[in-house]
Write an enzyme that holds these catalytic residues in place. Structure first.
Site, PDB file in Angstrom:
ATOM      1  CG  HIS A 135      -2.623  -6.633  -4.904  1.00  0.00           C
ATOM      2  ND1 HIS A 135      -3.883  -6.613  -5.474  1.00  0.00           N
ATOM      3  CD2 HIS A 135      -2.369  -5.366  -4.509  1.00  0.00           C
ATOM      4  CE1 HIS A 135      -4.353  -5.383  -5.440  1.00  0.00           C
ATOM      5  NE2 HIS A 135      -3.463  -4.604  -4.855  1.00  0.00           N
TER       6      HIS A 135
ATOM      7  CG  HIS B 278       0.822  -2.090  -3.971  1.00  0.00           C
ATOM      8  ND1 HIS B 278       0.467  -2.238  -2.668  1.00  0.00           N
ATOM      9  CD2 HIS B 278      -0.351  -2.088  -4.686  1.00  0.00           C
ATOM     10  CE1 HIS B 278      -0.862  -2.324  -2.570  1.00  0.00           C
ATOM     11  NE2 HIS B 278      -1.385  -2.222  -3.770  1.00  0.00           N
TER      12      HIS B 278
ATOM     13  CD  GLN C 273      -6.090  -1.128   1.616  1.00  0.00           C
ATOM     14  OE1 GLN C 273      -5.522  -0.966   2.704  1.00  0.00           O
ATOM     15  NE2 GLN C 273      -6.650  -0.135   0.952  1.00  0.00           N
TER      16      GLN C 273
ATOM     17  CD  GLU D 292      -4.378  -5.521  -1.356  1.00  0.00           C
ATOM     18  OE1 GLU D 292      -3.345  -4.829  -1.315  1.00  0.00           O
ATOM     19  OE2 GLU D 292      -5.427  -5.110  -1.869  1.00  0.00           O
TER      20      GLU D 292
ATOM     21  CG  ASP E 280      -8.519   1.175  -2.218  1.00  0.00           C
ATOM     22  OD1 ASP E 280      -7.837   0.346  -1.591  1.00  0.00           O
ATOM     23  OD2 ASP E 280      -8.060   1.878  -3.140  1.00  0.00           O
TER      24      ASP E 280
ATOM     25  CG  ASN F 149      -2.307   0.711   0.627  1.00  0.00           C
ATOM     26  OD1 ASN F 149      -2.352   1.938   0.642  1.00  0.00           O
ATOM     27  ND2 ASN F 149      -3.291  -0.039   0.157  1.00  0.00           N
ATOM     28  NE  ARG F 150      -2.555   5.071  -3.041  1.00  0.00           N
ATOM     29  CZ  ARG F 150      -3.428   4.059  -3.264  1.00  0.00           C
ATOM     30  NH1 ARG F 150      -3.828   3.289  -2.271  1.00  0.00           N
ATOM     31  NH2 ARG F 150      -3.864   3.840  -4.483  1.00  0.00           N
TER      32      ARG F 150
HETATM   33  C1  BGC Z   1      -4.865  -0.396  -3.208  1.00  0.00           C
HETATM   34  C2  BGC Z   1      -5.602   0.359  -4.274  1.00  0.00           C
HETATM   35  C3  BGC Z   1      -4.841   0.167  -5.558  1.00  0.00           C
HETATM   36  C4  BGC Z   1      -4.753  -1.289  -5.867  1.00  0.00           C
HETATM   37  C5  BGC Z   1      -3.902  -1.510  -7.088  1.00  0.00           C
HETATM   38  C6  BGC Z   1      -4.837  -1.828  -3.575  1.00  0.00           C
HETATM   39  O1  BGC Z   1      -4.131  -2.532  -2.615  1.00  0.00           O
HETATM   40  O2  BGC Z   1      -5.427  -0.190  -1.942  1.00  0.00           O
HETATM   41  O3  BGC Z   1      -5.739   1.731  -3.960  1.00  0.00           O
HETATM   42  O4  BGC Z   1      -5.418   0.856  -6.620  1.00  0.00           O
HETATM   43  O5  BGC Z   1      -4.166  -1.967  -4.801  1.00  0.00           O
HETATM   44  O6  BGC Z   1      -4.367  -2.483  -7.862  1.00  0.00           O
END
Ligand code: BGC
Length: 378
Positions: free
Chosen positions: A212, A140, A314, A343, A278, A114-115
């Site tokens: 993922h 990611h 997630q 996730e 999300d 994630n971010r």
């Molecule tokens: C995120 C999303 C993202 C996606 C990418 C997820 O784990 O939370 O924001 O767009 O992954 O495919």
């Protein structure tokens, strides 16, 4: 020797018990074949051979993995009517997986799931900048995360496990320390896919690993996951700002569309959440491996149980799928909300949030994360 009636009967008894034991053994053998692993050439990436490993357990469930990105390419499970189907999204060949915009289908994610806000974080007074790849943020693992590298793969004794190894060098994608990562995928006799991660570093770093994989438990029979019933053992979640960066708060799910404490159809309140789900849920759990989420799909009867050692999950409802991916399995069009991910992870942006559990890994420590996806029917 003279056999009287009683002795004769006993002999018959012994023979028939022996026969029963033999036939029990045989029928057992038929019901529970030995696990096996087969391999198939899956092309080359940066000059390195890519192989698809298919694990089959005694009841016939199959899981396929490639050493590019440690990607899960297939999970084939049985529906309640006895038919088999692939319950994850993916592509027919490697070209699909390497295409720009592949939304991490089935992939291992690292170093940071994630971010990370603006990619920045500070360790012991030193500020690091992880590669930016998502609207000014690092998502990611950056531009070339663990989902886009070639892992060393080996088959472990017992024919139920594949081990993947990767050495992420000091500075890769803006992360300090040479990081040795190992992931073991195991398909058990009771239809569980276990993913066990371990890692160690030679400099203090941050680490948050996950997978993922996207599920649609109808195995392609429904173009969305609105009727999947999701249950997550979490009383709180971490709200995000418009860049999908956590605000740092832990909010109660009670009385909101985020409440999945009892099973709820994904479609029931998804309209009330901008774009769809999300978010990271704060799991109600102690340390250690614990069952924390379930997904039930009523038409196929497929039931997925998720257990993890992680503090968060997630739940992403495939909001950014837009039908544009090419080379998809059987040409399926993956539109918005086709599939969902669960996730298991530490919370997004933890290095910048003092109130979140730590994601720091120091030299001499060993990182562990285990997640188990178990399939059954109801
Ligand atoms: C995120 C999303 C993202 C996606 C990418 C997820 O784990 O939370 O924001 O767009 O992954 O495919």
């Amino acid at each position: 020797m003279k056999i009287n009636l009683t002795n004769g009967l006993c002999l018959v008894c012994i023979l028939s018990i022996f026969n029963m034991a033999c036939s029990f053994n045989n029928s057992n053998k038929n019901a529970m074949a030995a696990p096996k692993i087969t391999t198939q050439n899956f092309g080359t990436f940066e000059g390195k051979p890519i192989t698809e490993y298919t694990l089959t357990n005694g009841s016939g469930m199959q899981v396929s993995i490639i050493n590019y990105g440690g990607i899960l390419t297939k999970i084939i499970t049985q529906a309640k009517d006895g038919s088999w189907g692939d319950v994850i999204t993916g592509y027919d060949s490697l070209e699909g997986y390497v295409q720009k915009g592949n939304p991490y289908f089935g992939a291992l994610i690292g170093r940071y799931a994630n971010r990370l806000a603006k990619g920045k974080y500070t360790i012991d007074g030193v500020t690091y900048k992880a590669a930016i790849n998502n609207h000014g943020q690092s998502l990611h693992g950056g531009l070339k995360g663990f989902d886009k590298v070639v892992w060393n793969a080996s088959i472990l004794p017992g024919d139920s496990s594949i081990q993947l190894d990767y050495l992420s060098i000091d500075g890769e994608e803006g992360y300090p320390g040479n990081l040795k990562v190992q992931v073991v995928y195991t398909l058990t006799a009771n239809n569980a896919l276990q993913i066990a991660y371990t890692a160690s570093t030679d400099k203090t770093t941050v680490l948050n690993l996950t997978n993922h994989v996207y599920f649609n438990l109808t195995a392609g029979k429904s173009p969305n996951i609105y009727d999947h019933l999701v249950q997550i053992n979490a009383n709180k979640y971490t709200p995000v700002d418009t860049s999908l960066i956590p605000t740092g708060e832990l909010l109660d799910v009670k009385g909101t569309p985020m409440d999945f404490t009892t099973p709820k159809k994904v479609g029931q309140e998804i309209d009330q959440v901008a774009g769809g789900y999300d978010h990271n849920w704060v799991l109600n759990k102690a340390e250690g491996l614990q069952e924390i989420a379930h997904v039930y799909e009523p038409t196929s009867g497929r039931y997925l149980t998720v257990a993890t050692t992680e503090p968060g999950i997630q739940f992403y409802s495939g909001n950014f799928l837009d039908g544009s991916l090419t080379g998809t399995k059987k040409g399926i069009i993956y539109n918005k909300h086709y599939a969902l991910t669960l996730e298991t992870q530490h919370f997004p942006d933890s290095p910048n949030q003092t109130g979140f559990p730590s994601t720091i890994l120091k030299p001499g420590e060993t990182y562990h994360q285990t997640t188990v996806y178990t399939f059954s029917t109801k």
